[in-house]
Design an enzyme around this catalytic site. Structure first.
Site, PDB file in Angstrom:
ATOM      1  N   LYS A   1     -11.565   8.191 -21.298  1.00  0.00           N
ATOM      2  CA  LYS A   1     -11.009   9.537 -21.103  1.00  0.00           C
ATOM      3  C   LYS A   1     -11.700  10.259 -19.939  1.00  0.00           C
ATOM      4  CE  LYS A   1     -11.743  12.774 -24.459  1.00  0.00           C
ATOM      5  NZ  LYS A   1     -12.170  14.026 -23.816  1.00  0.00           N
TER       6      LYS A   1
ATOM      7  N   GLY B   1     -11.037  20.212 -22.915  1.00  0.00           N
ATOM      8  CA  GLY B   1     -12.090  20.970 -22.251  1.00  0.00           C
ATOM      9  C   GLY B   1     -12.414  20.404 -20.880  1.00  0.00           C
TER      10      GLY B   1
ATOM     11  N   GLN C   1     -19.422  18.451 -18.035  1.00  0.00           N
ATOM     12  CA  GLN C   1     -18.257  19.246 -17.628  1.00  0.00           C
ATOM     13  C   GLN C   1     -18.680  20.390 -16.707  1.00  0.00           C
ATOM     14  OE1 GLN C   1     -16.208  20.347 -21.238  1.00  0.00           O
ATOM     15  NE2 GLN C   1     -15.500  18.260 -21.607  1.00  0.00           N
TER      16      GLN C   1
ATOM     17  N   ASP D   1     -20.490  12.522 -28.052  1.00  0.00           N
ATOM     18  CA  ASP D   1     -19.178  12.311 -28.676  1.00  0.00           C
ATOM     19  C   ASP D   1     -19.234  11.293 -29.816  1.00  0.00           C
ATOM     20  OD1 ASP D   1     -18.083  14.144 -26.961  1.00  0.00           O
ATOM     21  OD2 ASP D   1     -17.335  12.652 -25.539  1.00  0.00           O
TER      22      ASP D   1
ATOM     23  N   LYS E   1     -17.423  22.062 -29.766  1.00  0.00           N
ATOM     24  CA  LYS E   1     -16.460  21.035 -29.336  1.00  0.00           C
ATOM     25  C   LYS E   1     -15.070  21.411 -29.868  1.00  0.00           C
ATOM     26  CE  LYS E   1     -19.287  18.445 -27.030  1.00  0.00           C
ATOM     27  NZ  LYS E   1     -19.151  18.358 -25.578  1.00  0.00           N
TER      28      LYS E   1
ATOM     29  N   ARG F   1     -12.010  13.230 -32.837  1.00  0.00           N
ATOM     30  CA  ARG F   1     -13.181  12.415 -33.215  1.00  0.00           C
ATOM     31  C   ARG F   1     -13.538  12.581 -34.696  1.00  0.00           C
ATOM     32  NH1 ARG F   1     -14.037  10.149 -28.379  1.00  0.00           N
ATOM     33  NH2 ARG F   1     -14.011  11.527 -26.573  1.00  0.00           N
TER      34      ARG F   1
END
Ligand code: S3P
Length: 430
Positions: A21, A94, A170, A315, A342, A389
């Site tokens: 991803k 996000g 990010q 993650d 998250k 997730r």
């Protein structure tokens, strides 16, 4: 959709993984900014990367699949994006919102970035602060999306030296992308390393200075048109690495998995817990290491996880919590307060869900304490909280819990792993 999972006797076969991803998002954005046509091999249909692709199309970038399924993206160059005729809808993603905000901050036209209910609750000051320090004109709604970005002046953004207050790839990537539009050298300083796909894919200079990483974007950095090849998603593989470990009599193979060292701390953690995982055929694909993984059943013991390791497995913590609940002894997860912001509050969601299955879990502000009780989970009804997730981690828990487990709103797995439930039932022979 409610997904029902029965306890599995064994897991066997080769798992088909979605493309990574994080790398997919970046391949779409960098291709859009490239000069000319780029091709992306193995671009996934997962909802999050598709959100990024939809946004770059809204910015006037042509992109489509060839007959062979390769994604061709006609980059418009750093200065060639079109003003969007509608808000950029980042969906649940996000990464889309934060990375594209960096690009939008440098444009001479305005834009609005929005997303779903979950994304509109996630913190955005963390990107607005450095972008404003670069001279961008950004308005948030009480610290959240929608993000309104006003047109940038012709002389561009100011360069910035920015020490990240939170270990976030990010935020780092947002500032680096904005740095492409700055009139001077932008430096992002990381005290704790986070995933490094952006600097790899942009070919940026990275200096190690006194234990910190300095990532540098020069004023004249250009983005070439490139052919990208996206490896299998290590974070998607994580669910099968834990499942193949916990379910007795299992052997699973996962081929062409991304093995970027800024992403694979889960392998060390599972190894430390006693797992039986081998990595073979390690090679480099484009700018990223990949390899083939085999996992076989093993008994686990508890472990302590915290400090600089956390961003590397951020993650994977939901599925690590499942492993911990089935291990012998105590697992303590610390310094993981980022999980509270998250797609949902993942510490709370995992604590609630694992308790519903009978696990002994204490929720702490920055983590979880889990007293594993071996293979004694009992199937129950749990919630995904619309978080991919959480849904997939609970799918793994369902394979080991006695009886059946139901997971509400399980379709959210499509955000990162569209075929997940089919793969899970295929390898469990159910
Ligand atoms: C991502 C970075 C991580 C991760 C997310 C993807 C990325 O977020 O949790 O799923 O692609 O850069 P943070 O950088 O906010 O920790």
């Amino acid at each position: 959709m409610v997904q029902t999972i029965a306890q599995a006797a064994s897991l066997r076969g080769t798992v088909s993984l979605p493309a990574d991803k994080s790398i997919s998002h970046r391949s779409a954005i960098l291709s859009a900014l490239g000069d000319g046509r780029s091709r992306v091999y193995n671009f996934p249909n997962s909802a999050d990367p598709q959100s990024t692709l939809d946004c770059v199309r809204t910015l006037g970038v042509e992109a489509g699949r060839t007959d062979e399924g390769v994604l061709a993206i006609h980059g418009r160059g750093l200065g060639g994006l079109h003003p969007p005729s509608e808000p950029l809808d980042c969906g649940n993603s996000g990464t889309t919102m934060r990375l594209l905000s960096g690009v939008m901050a440098g444009q001479e036209f305005g834009s609005v970035l929005t997303g779903d209910e979950s994304l509109q609750q996630r913190p955005m000051e963390r990107i607005a602060d450095p972008l404003q320090a670069m001279g961008a004109r950004i308005d948030l709604r009480s610290g959240h999306a929608p993000i309104r970005i006003r047109p940038q002046r012709r002389d561009g953004l100011q360069p910035l030296e920015y020490r990240l207050p939170v270990a976030s790839a990010q935020v780092k990537s947002c500032v680096l992308l904005a740095g492409l539009y700055a009139s001077g050298r932008t430096v992002v300083i990381e005290t704790t390393p986070s995933r490094d796909h952006t600097e790899r894919m942009l070919g940026l200079e990275v200096q190690e200075v006194g234990g910190e990483r300095h990532i540098i974007v020069e004023e004249d950095h250009t983005v070439p048109a490139v052919d990208w090849s996206v490896p299998g998603d290590f974070s998607g593989a994580a669910f099968f690495l834990v499942a193949g470990t916990l379910v007795p009599d299992s052997e699973l193979h996962l081929d062409d998995v991304g093995l970027n060292p800024s992403r694979t701390a889960l392998l060390d953690v599972l190894d430390g817990m006693g797992a039986n995982i081998t990595v073979e055929n390690e090679r480099v694909q484009g700018s990223e290491p990949v390899g083939d993984i085999t996992v076989r059943s093993a008994s686990l013991s508890g472990i302590d996880i915290g400090g600089p390791l956390i961003p590397n497995l951020i993650d994977e913590i939901p599925v690590i919590a499942v492993a911990a609940a089935c291990a012998a002894g105590r697992t303590e997860i610390r310094d993981a307060e980022e999980l509270r912001v998250k797609e949902t509050d993942r510490l709370h969601a995992m604590a609630q869900n694992l308790k519903a299955l009978g696990a002994d879990v204490q929720e702490r502000e920055d983590g979880l304490i889990i007293d594993g009780n071996g293979p004694n989970l009992l199937g129950a009804a749990v919630q995904s909280h619309d978080d991919h997730r959480i849904a997939m981690a609970m799918g793994v828990a369902g394979l080991v819990a006695h009886g059946t487990t139901t997971i509400a709103d399980a379709e959210c797995a499509r955000v990162s792993y569209p075929g997940f439930w089919d793969e899970l039932s295929r390898v469990s022979g159910s």
